[in-house]
Structures are given as C-alpha cells and as structure tokens.
Write a protein that holds these residues in place. Structure first.
Motif, PDB file in Angstrom:
ATOM      1  N   TRP A 297       0.817  -1.218   0.000  1.00 29.81           N
ATOM      2  CA  TRP A 297       0.000   0.000   0.000  1.00 29.81           C
ATOM      3  C   TRP A 297       0.843   1.257   0.000  1.00 29.81           C
ATOM      4  CZ3 TRP A 297       0.599   3.755   3.601  1.00 29.81           C
ATOM      5  CH2 TRP A 297       1.268   3.401   4.781  1.00 29.81           C
ATOM      6  N   ILE A 298       2.058   1.196   0.580  1.00 32.84           N
ATOM      7  CA  ILE A 298       2.853   2.406   0.736  1.00 32.84           C
ATOM      8  C   ILE A 298       3.286   2.988  -0.602  1.00 32.84           C
ATOM      9  CG2 ILE A 298       5.168   1.363   0.891  1.00 32.84           C
ATOM     10  CD1 ILE A 298       5.674   3.271   3.283  1.00 32.84           C
ATOM     11  N   TYR A 299       3.299   2.150  -1.657  1.00 30.05           N
ATOM     12  CA  TYR A 299       3.699   2.650  -2.973  1.00 30.05           C
ATOM     13  C   TYR A 299       2.639   3.573  -3.568  1.00 30.05           C
ATOM     14  CZ  TYR A 299       7.725  -0.413  -2.907  1.00 30.05           C
ATOM     15  OH  TYR A 299       8.909  -1.007  -2.566  1.00 30.05           O
ATOM     16  N   ALA A 300       1.448   3.591  -2.970  1.00 36.22           N
ATOM     17  CA  ALA A 300       0.432   4.561  -3.403  1.00 36.22           C
ATOM     18  C   ALA A 300       0.871   5.993  -3.112  1.00 36.22           C
ATOM     19  CB  ALA A 300      -0.894   4.267  -2.704  1.00 36.22           C
ATOM     20  N   LEU A 301       1.859   6.144  -2.208  1.00 39.92           N
ATOM     21  CA  LEU A 301       2.361   7.480  -1.904  1.00 39.92           C
ATOM     22  C   LEU A 301       3.164   8.074  -3.061  1.00 39.92           C
ATOM     23  CD1 LEU A 301       3.575   7.037   1.793  1.00 39.92           C
ATOM     24  CD2 LEU A 301       1.427   8.035   0.988  1.00 39.92           C
ATOM     25  N   VAL A 302       3.703   7.214  -3.924  1.00 42.33           N
ATOM     26  CA  VAL A 302       4.559   7.709  -5.017  1.00 42.33           C
ATOM     27  C   VAL A 302       3.793   8.637  -5.954  1.00 42.33           C
ATOM     28  CG1 VAL A 302       5.980   7.067  -6.992  1.00 42.33           C
ATOM     29  CG2 VAL A 302       6.144   5.760  -4.866  1.00 42.33           C
ATOM     30  N   PRO A 303       2.628   8.214  -6.514  1.00 38.47           N
ATOM     31  CA  PRO A 303       1.915   9.152  -7.390  1.00 38.47           C
ATOM     32  C   PRO A 303       1.446  10.402  -6.658  1.00 38.47           C
ATOM     33  CG  PRO A 303       0.598   7.170  -6.994  1.00 38.47           C
ATOM     34  CD  PRO A 303       1.972   6.890  -6.488  1.00 38.47           C
ATOM     35  N   VAL A 304       1.134  10.267  -5.353  1.00 42.29           N
ATOM     36  CA  VAL A 304       0.763  11.450  -4.580  1.00 42.29           C
ATOM     37  C   VAL A 304       1.946  12.417  -4.517  1.00 42.29           C
ATOM     38  CG1 VAL A 304      -0.016  12.321  -2.342  1.00 42.29           C
ATOM     39  CG2 VAL A 304      -0.908  10.144  -3.228  1.00 42.29           C
ATOM     40  N   GLY A 305       3.136  11.845  -4.261  1.00 42.05           N
ATOM     41  CA  GLY A 305       4.335  12.671  -4.217  1.00 42.05           C
ATOM     42  C   GLY A 305       4.626  13.335  -5.549  1.00 42.05           C
ATOM     43  N   VAL A 306       4.451  12.593  -6.650  1.00 41.56           N
ATOM     44  CA  VAL A 306       4.657  13.169  -7.982  1.00 41.56           C
ATOM     45  C   VAL A 306       3.685  14.322  -8.221  1.00 41.56           C
ATOM     46  CG1 VAL A 306       4.503  12.700 -10.457  1.00 41.56           C
ATOM     47  CG2 VAL A 306       5.621  11.047  -8.943  1.00 41.56           C
ATOM     48  N   ALA A 307       2.444  14.158  -7.775  1.00 37.68           N
ATOM     49  CA  ALA A 307       1.445  15.220  -7.921  1.00 37.68           C
ATOM     50  C   ALA A 307       1.844  16.462  -7.125  1.00 37.68           C
ATOM     51  CB  ALA A 307       0.074  14.715  -7.479  1.00 37.68           C
ATOM     52  N   VAL A 308       2.383  16.259  -5.917  1.00 33.15           N
ATOM     53  CA  VAL A 308       2.816  17.398  -5.097  1.00 33.15           C
ATOM     54  C   VAL A 308       3.993  18.113  -5.764  1.00 33.15           C
ATOM     55  CG1 VAL A 308       3.781  18.089  -2.862  1.00 33.15           C
ATOM     56  CG2 VAL A 308       1.961  16.377  -2.953  1.00 33.15           C
ATOM     57  N   VAL A 309       4.923  17.343  -6.341  1.00 35.65           N
ATOM     58  CA  VAL A 309       6.047  17.969  -7.060  1.00 35.65           C
ATOM     59  C   VAL A 309       5.528  18.770  -8.255  1.00 35.65           C
ATOM     60  CG1 VAL A 309       8.133  17.514  -8.410  1.00 35.65           C
ATOM     61  CG2 VAL A 309       7.719  16.251  -6.284  1.00 35.65           C
ATOM     62  N   TRP A 310       4.504  18.239  -8.946  1.00 33.73           N
ATOM     63  CA  TRP A 310       3.897  18.971 -10.063  1.00 33.73           C
ATOM     64  C   TRP A 310       3.288  20.283  -9.582  1.00 33.73           C
ATOM     65  CZ3 TRP A 310      -1.371  20.073 -11.056  1.00 33.73           C
ATOM     66  CH2 TRP A 310      -1.633  20.597 -12.319  1.00 33.73           C
ATOM     67  N   LEU A 311       2.620  20.249  -8.427  1.00 33.15           N
ATOM     68  CA  LEU A 311       2.076  21.474  -7.849  1.00 33.15           C
ATOM     69  C   LEU A 311       3.191  22.453  -7.507  1.00 33.15           C
ATOM     70  CD1 LEU A 311      -0.697  20.104  -5.440  1.00 33.15           C
ATOM     71  CD2 LEU A 311      -1.035  21.402  -7.565  1.00 33.15           C
ATOM     72  N   TRP A 312       4.311  21.906  -7.017  1.00 28.95           N
ATOM     73  CA  TRP A 312       5.464  22.760  -6.711  1.00 28.95           C
ATOM     74  C   TRP A 312       5.968  23.477  -7.964  1.00 28.95           C
ATOM     75  CZ3 TRP A 312      10.656  21.608  -8.355  1.00 28.95           C
ATOM     76  CH2 TRP A 312      11.615  22.514  -7.890  1.00 28.95           C
ATOM     77  N   VAL A 313       6.056  22.753  -9.076  1.00 21.55           N
ATOM     78  CA  VAL A 313       6.497  23.367 -10.329  1.00 21.55           C
ATOM     79  C   VAL A 313       5.546  24.487 -10.742  1.00 21.55           C
ATOM     80  CG1 VAL A 313       6.896  22.968 -12.795  1.00 21.55           C
ATOM     81  CG2 VAL A 313       7.710  21.298 -11.119  1.00 21.55           C
ATOM     82  N   ARG A 314       4.234  24.209 -10.651  1.00 19.13           N
ATOM     83  CA  ARG A 314       3.241  25.236 -10.988  1.00 19.13           C
ATOM     84  C   ARG A 314       3.396  26.463 -10.081  1.00 19.13           C
ATOM     85  NH1 ARG A 314      -1.400  23.564 -13.796  1.00 19.13           N
ATOM     86  NH2 ARG A 314      -1.903  25.802 -13.656  1.00 19.13           N
ATOM     87  N   TRP A 315       3.586  26.195  -8.791  1.00 23.45           N
ATOM     88  CA  TRP A 315       3.744  27.294  -7.841  1.00 23.45           C
ATOM     89  C   TRP A 315       4.995  28.121  -8.152  1.00 23.45           C
ATOM     90  CZ3 TRP A 315       1.616  30.294  -4.276  1.00 23.45           C
ATOM     91  CH2 TRP A 315       2.464  31.039  -3.460  1.00 23.45           C
ATOM     92  N   GLU A 316       6.105  27.446  -8.436  1.00 19.38           N
ATOM     93  CA  GLU A 316       7.342  28.171  -8.719  1.00 19.38           C
ATOM     94  C   GLU A 316       7.187  29.076  -9.931  1.00 19.38           C
ATOM     95  OE1 GLU A 316      10.737  27.495  -6.718  1.00 19.38           O
ATOM     96  OE2 GLU A 316       8.798  27.665  -5.725  1.00 19.38           O
TER      97      GLU A 316
END
Length: 489
Positions: A243-262
């Motif tokens: 189940w913990i690997y479900a965190l990977v796409p969540v993390g990728v989504a957060v990094v994408w939000l970071w790029v948008r924010w920057e």
C-alpha cells in the motif's frame, strides 16, 4: 575571486576546497559505512530489523528532503553560514549516534545527521560555482568526484576495520564518533579560511523602506519537501506493505504542484526556490537527467555484491569491503584526470565514462557466471569493478561541471541541490528495485543467478543514462552547426 586565473588554483581556492571537501566526504561516508556495521550495532543495542532499517532510511530521507531548500538558503543567506551550521548539526548527530543507548535515540540521531548533511552538501556545490571558473572549476569538481568515489569504496573497509580493531561495541560507535573532531576542525577552519563573501547571501533585495530582505519562498519549500518525502519513503520503508507505494503518485502530484507554484511565484515578481527556466537550458536539463538515471543503477552494485559475497560465499565483512577498493581508487584518479580536460572534450567524456562503467558491470556479471560454472576466482571482481569505478570517475564529475556551467551564481546552491536530490531519489529507487530483483531470484536459482539478474537491471539503467548523454551530444553538435561554429561537445 571571479577575476583570478582560470587555469591556476590560488591558495585561497585550495583553502576553500580543504574546508568543504572533508565534511562532504564524511557525510557521504556515513551512507556507505553503515552497511557493514549494522549487524554489530543491532546486537549491541538490541534493535529489531525494522528499527535498524531506519538507521539507513532516516538518514537518507532527511538528507534528500532538505537539499534544494538548503541550497536556496545558502544562496540567500550566505553559503559559508549554512555550511558551518550544517557541519555543526552533523557533528551533533554523530556524537549522539555514537553514544546512543537504544534504537530510538540512534534513529533520531541519524535523522539529525541527515539534516546536517542536507544543509552542508549543496553549499559545497554552490561555492564551487561561486569561486572557481574555467579549467580550475573542472579540477575542483574532479576533486569533488574523488571524494564521492572514495567514500563509497572506503566506507565498508573502514567500518570493518574499526570493528576488527576496537571490537563489536566500540567499533560501530567509533564509526560515528570519528566524525566529531573532524567536524570541529572544519568549523574552525571554515570560520578563518572561507572568504568574507561566503557569509553574505547573493539573493537579497531591498523592500519599499530600503531594508534588505531575502525572498525564501516558504510555500515552495514545503511543497518540494513533502513531494520528495512521499516519493522516497516507499522505496526506503518497504516493510510497510504494498500500500505504501500509493504514496509515489501522490508525491509526484505534489512535485507537479510545486512546479506550478514556482512558475506562478516567478511571474508575480518573486524569487523562486528554483528558476524553472534552468530546465530549458540543454546542459542543465540533460545533465541532471543523466546523473539521476545513473544513480538509479550504480549505487546498487555495492549492495548486491555485499549480499553475494557475505551471504552467498561466506566472506567476512572486511574482505567483502576490500573488493570495492580498486574501484574507489580508480574512480578518484579518473575524476582528477577528467576534471583537468573536461572543458576540452565536453560531453563526449561523459558518454565514454558511462560506456566504460557499463563494460565493468557486464564483465562483473560474466565473471560471476564463470565463477559459478567453472570455478574462476571471484577475486577478479577487483578488476571488473575497478573498470566500473574508472567509468564513474570519467562520467560523474565532468557531468556535474558541464551541467552547472550555465547556471547563474545566484541559483548555484539550489540548482546543485536539484542535482543532488535527483541522485538521492535515484539511489533510493534503484537500490529498492535491484534488491527486490536479487531477493526474488535468489530462492529460485541461487545467489549466483540473483547477482547476475541484479547486474542485468543495473546495466539496463546505465544504457538509458548513456542514451541521454548521446542525445545531448547530438543536439549540441546540431546547435553548433546551426550557429556556424566548429562542431564540438
């Protein structure tokens, strides 16, 4: 110092290197040395398997999550200041680790060590950009590559040697305590040897009242830190279940939000943590991608070699560690030599280094097959892994020099942090996959087949890294022809 000679290293530059490289060596050594001392550490403090795993994971996570933010803080507040703070935090964590009475204290102390490493490492890269230019910068990055190669190879040998000399209890403790006096010396020398400009940030600006302020972008800091944590955690804490690997796409989504924010932050007139325009620069984009891919493969070599030699063939830890020495030495020599000529040969040297590293991996796999089938001495790994180290020295340091060549000094720390974050994330993912391959194959076909399968995965990853280098090389030549310049690197 920007007007100093670009071919001869000054006394001041040598002092800067001495102050920077020793603590950076310690921080990298603290990754490789732990693999050998884990069993003695576990027996000494009565740690469970899951608790002792966090001695590795806690350090790696704290190290990786902080890199970009720490690099940007150094850009803004002074790289010397952040470097000394990082060394101090690392020394404190080392002291507590060496004196830890139980697993909880040890794991907390290792997180503190990781935070210190995350603070100090990008400052070193930033100062190389700030104070070294031309061919001297290539030589400086060559020395940085030397400490990377030596730290990987010497860690298991040093850890095994300390246990052999000092015994089970104080052997593993001394592996941490040895950092403390070295760090104290680095703090004192840094205060006297780093130039005054290292203590002043390059990214401050005046507000409406004429006061100087630093634009640190706290939202970007949080988004990137959380995203990096979520991507890395599943590959470091695999005992939690699938189940913990479900965190990977969540993390990728957060990094994408970071790029948008920057991007938004930049459009509004702010100074983002990372200037996203850097990724439109060919040298930075391809170089950062290449090093991230390379680190998905190469660090896993030493994990599966140790598993094969110690669990499969019954080697003691010290003997297993010695197998990596020629690789470390050749990597150090190659990095030094490559640093002197990288600006002459450019990306061609990086591609050649990747190819030589790939040759060493394939030769190591063939040697294991020859040992299992015909009894050829496994000590020939000294040669084949040495070839791998030679390739690494020719690839990593020159790639770093070329990747950061067009980065503005104001973003030297954060851009170096981006590269190092890619390396840390790549290492975590790569080791998780290569050990999974090893442990799936081993029960079915034995240790020999398991390490060959692991080498196969590593070789495939290195091929992908080489393809990135070749594409960059081809596009560089096409640009030279378009600009009417002689075709170069």
């Amino acid at each position: 110092m920007g007007n100093t000679s670009e071919t001869t290293m000054t006394a001041e530059q040598r002092k800067i290197l001495a102050v920077m490289l020793v603590p950076m060596f310690m921080s990298l050594l603290s990754v490789s040395i732990v693999n050998v001392i884990l069993p003695d550490m576990q027996r000494s403090i009565g740690a469970s398997n899951s608790a002792i795993q966090w001695v590795l994971s806690g350090y790696t996570l704290a190290f990786g999550v902080l890199l970009v933010a720490a690099g940007r803080a150094g850009d803004l507040f002074g790289r010397g200041r952040l470097f000394v703070i990082g060394v101090s935090v690392f020394a404190l964590g080392s002291l507590i680790s060496g004196l830890s009475p139980d697993p909880l204290v040890l794991n907390i102390a290792r997180v503190v060590m990781g935070l210190g490493s995350g603070l100090l490492s990008p400052q070193g890269v930033g100062m190389l950009q700030q104070y070294f230019h031309g061919k001297v910068r290539g030589r400086a990055f060559g020395m940085f590559g030397t400490i990377v190669g030596v730290s990987v190879g010497i860690g298991p040998v040093l850890g095994g040697g300390l246990i052999a000399v000092l015994g089970e209890e104080w052997g593993w403790r001394s592996a941490f305590l040895i950092n403390v006096p070295i760090a104290l010396a680095a703090i004192i020398l840094g205060r006297f040897w780093l130039p005054k400009s290292a203590w002043v940030g390059t990214g401050t600006e005046s507000d409406s009242h004429g006061r100087r302020r630093a634009d640190f972008d706290p939202v970007g800091l949080v988004l990137l830190g959380v995203g990096t944590l979520l991507v890395m955690l599943p590959f470091l804490e695999r005992s939690a279940g699938a189940w913990i690997y479900a965190l990977v796409p969540v993390g990728v989504a957060v990094v994408w939000l970071w790029v948008r924010w920057e991007n938004r932050y930049s459009r509004r007139g702010g100074s983002p943590m990372v200037d996203m325009q850097l990724f439109k620069t060919r040298s930075f984009a391809y170089g950062a991608s290449l090093t991230s891919m390379y680190f998905v493969g190469m660090p896993g070599i030493w994990v599966i070699v140790a598993l094969y030699l110690q669990n499969g063939l019954g080697f003691p830890a010290l003997h297993a560690g010695l197998v990596g020495l020629p690789s470390a030495l050749l990597s150090a020599i190659a990095a030094q030599a490559a640093g002197r000529v990288v600006l002459t040969f450019g990306r061609k040297m990086v591609v050649l280094g990747v190819g030589i590293g790939l040759t060493g991996v394939v030769a190591s796999a063939l040697l294991v097959l020859a040992h299992e089938s015909w009894g050829v001495s496994i000590w020939w790994l000294l040669l084949t892994l040495g070839i791998t180290g030679l390739g690494q020295g020719m690839a990593i340091s020159p790639n770093q020099t070329l990747t950061l060549a067009e980065v503005p000094v104001d973003y030297a720390g954060s851009s170096g942090g981006v590269m190092q974050t890619g390396q840390r994330v790549g290492t975590a993912i790569g080791i998780a996959i290569v050990t999974a391959v090893f442990f799936v194959v081993q029960p079915m076909a034995g240790y020999g087949a398991a390490i060959v399968a692991g080498f196969g995965f590593i070789a495939l990853v290195i091929v992908f890294a080489g393809v990135i280098g070749l594409v960059d090389l081809a596009r560089g030549r096409a640009k030279d022809r378009q600009d009417g310049q002689p075709v170069g690197s």
